[in-house]
Design a protein around this motif. Structure first.
Motif, short mmCIF file in Angstrom:
data_model
loop_
_atom_site.label_atom_id
_atom_site.label_comp_id
_atom_site.label_asym_id
_atom_site.label_seq_id
_atom_site.Cartn_x
_atom_site.Cartn_y
_atom_site.Cartn_z
N UNK A 37 11.68 47.04 43.13
CA UNK A 37 11.34 46.57 41.79
C UNK A 37 9.83 46.32 41.71
N UNK A 38 9.27 46.53 40.52
CA UNK A 38 7.87 46.18 40.26
C UNK A 38 7.82 44.80 39.61
N UNK A 39 6.82 44.01 40.03
CA UNK A 39 6.64 42.67 39.44
C UNK A 39 5.17 42.46 39.12
N UNK A 40 4.93 41.64 38.13
CA UNK A 40 3.58 41.21 37.78
C UNK A 40 3.03 40.38 38.94
N UNK A 41 1.86 40.78 39.46
CA UNK A 41 1.31 40.08 40.62
C UNK A 41 1.02 38.61 40.32
N UNK A 42 0.66 38.32 39.07
CA UNK A 42 0.25 36.97 38.73
C UNK A 42 1.40 35.97 38.72
N UNK A 43 2.57 36.41 38.24
CA UNK A 43 3.67 35.45 38.08
C UNK A 43 4.99 35.88 38.70
N UNK A 44 5.05 37.09 39.28
CA UNK A 44 6.27 37.56 39.93
C UNK A 44 7.35 38.00 38.97
N UNK A 45 7.03 38.07 37.68
CA UNK A 45 8.03 38.46 36.68
C UNK A 45 8.30 39.96 36.78
N UNK A 46 9.58 40.35 36.70
CA UNK A 46 9.95 41.75 36.86
C UNK A 46 9.46 42.59 35.69
N UNK A 47 9.16 43.87 35.97
CA UNK A 47 8.68 44.82 34.97
C UNK A 47 9.71 45.92 34.78
N UNK A 48 9.95 46.30 33.53
CA UNK A 48 10.87 47.39 33.22
C UNK A 48 10.32 48.20 32.05
N UNK A 49 11.05 49.26 31.71
CA UNK A 49 10.68 50.09 30.57
C UNK A 49 10.74 49.33 29.25
N UNK A 50 11.41 48.20 29.22
CA UNK A 50 11.46 47.42 27.97
C UNK A 50 10.06 47.09 27.49
N UNK A 51 9.16 46.80 28.43
CA UNK A 51 7.78 46.45 28.06
C UNK A 51 6.76 47.45 28.57
N UNK A 52 7.15 48.25 29.58
CA UNK A 52 6.24 49.26 30.15
C UNK A 52 6.94 50.61 30.06
N UNK A 53 6.83 51.26 28.89
CA UNK A 53 7.55 52.50 28.65
C UNK A 53 7.22 53.61 29.63
N UNK A 54 5.98 53.63 30.16
CA UNK A 54 5.58 54.70 31.07
C UNK A 54 6.34 54.67 32.39
N UNK A 55 7.07 53.59 32.66
CA UNK A 55 7.87 53.57 33.88
C UNK A 55 8.95 54.64 33.86
N UNK A 56 9.29 55.16 32.67
CA UNK A 56 10.27 56.25 32.59
C UNK A 56 9.75 57.51 33.28
N UNK A 57 8.45 57.59 33.50
CA UNK A 57 7.85 58.75 34.16
C UNK A 57 7.57 58.52 35.63
N UNK A 58 8.01 57.39 36.14
CA UNK A 58 7.77 57.03 37.53
C UNK A 58 8.96 57.46 38.38
#
Length: 268
Positions: A37-58
């Motif tokens: 899983x990817x997380x925001x380095x500052x707060x450890x919050x998980x990242x998904x396509x909900x807020x980072x659409x380009x993850x669909x290309x990862x």
């Protein structure tokens, strides 16, 4: 006859799907599914396509040793080893769960930070640090890796065809990110299943899946549909108190192996 028509694994939460012909299961579902899983380095919050659409290309491919190979358009691929027992533990948050899991290291962190565009870390969840499934469903000892709430998601092919008809255009199954696709049933027959068997593996159907804005992202391009489809149509004819439902969450009660083409038996 009901049969398993497709198998998908998502080694990285919210990364590209990996189509499979066969796979083994462990207590967290498909071997290697959403263990990273990817997380925001500052707060450890998980990242998904909900807020980072380009993850669909990862693209994230699972390695035989449990590691990961990441690639994206215009980016060199990187091989990432499975964190060892001495790896740094990072505090992360996924929905209401807070836990500490191994960090994949600075080289991986630099690669994903450049891709995401802000300081980001890559983390991995071993079996002994798994989360419990969503409260109120299933059994108290049911566990899950980094999937939203449950180890597995099943969708009937006929259900997708029914939704496509209602939307007025063909829809890609991968918009809905299932692990298991079943062929041969009527549309939404899976809503009434409680226990099924595929090959020698038995599964409990524990909860319908509430859909979100992620379904409006084209899995090929990463672009969000301007008409909010298919979510808008789901909200019209598949709404319940907890949201617009499409697909069923499952828990496997044994390990074993699955293979595309296996018969599916409804036990209850």
């Amino acid at each position: 006859m009901l049969r398993l028509s497709a198998l998908y694994r998502y080694p990285l939460k919210s990364g590209k799907a990996e189509a499979l012909q066969q796979i083994c299961l462990d207590k967290l579902g498909l071997d290697g599914d959403r263990r990273w899983m990817l997380v925001d380095e500052a707060n450890g919050r998980f990242l998904t396509q909900r807020t980072v659409g380009k993850m669909s290309q990862l693209s994230a491919l699972w390695n035989a040793d449990g590691g990961l190979t990441l690639s994206a358009p215009g980016r060199p691929a990187i091989d990432i080893a499975l964190p060892g027992s001495g790896a740094e533990l990072r505090g992360v948050t996924i929905f209401k769960d807070s836990l500490r899991v191994p960090d994949a290291g600075d080289e991986a962190g630099a690669w994903v930070s450049e891709f995401i565009g802000k300081p980001t870390r890559l983390v991995q969840i071993p079996l002994d640090r798994a989360r419990t499934t969503q409260a109120g469903y299933g059994r108290n000892d049911d566990q899950v890796a980094f999937a939203d709430g449950f180890p597995l998601l099943l969708i009937g092919q006929a259900s997708l065809e029914d939704l496509s008809k209602n939307v007025g255009r063909p829809l890609e199954m991968l918009r809905f990110r299932p692990n298991l696709v079943i062929e041969g049933s009527e549309a939404f027959a899976e809503d009434n299943w409680k226990r099924i068997r595929i090959g020698d593996v038995e599964f409990r159907v524990v909860k319908p899946c509430s859909r979100c804005i992620l379904t409006t992202i084209d899995p090929q391009t990463g672009e969000r549909s301007s008409d909010r489809e298919p979510l808008a149509t789901l909200q019209k004819y598949r709404s319940q108190a907890d949201g617009a439902m499409f697909g069923q969450n499952l828990v496997n009660d044994s390990n074993g192996q699955l293979e595309v083409g296996m018969p599916v038996t409804i036990l209850e």
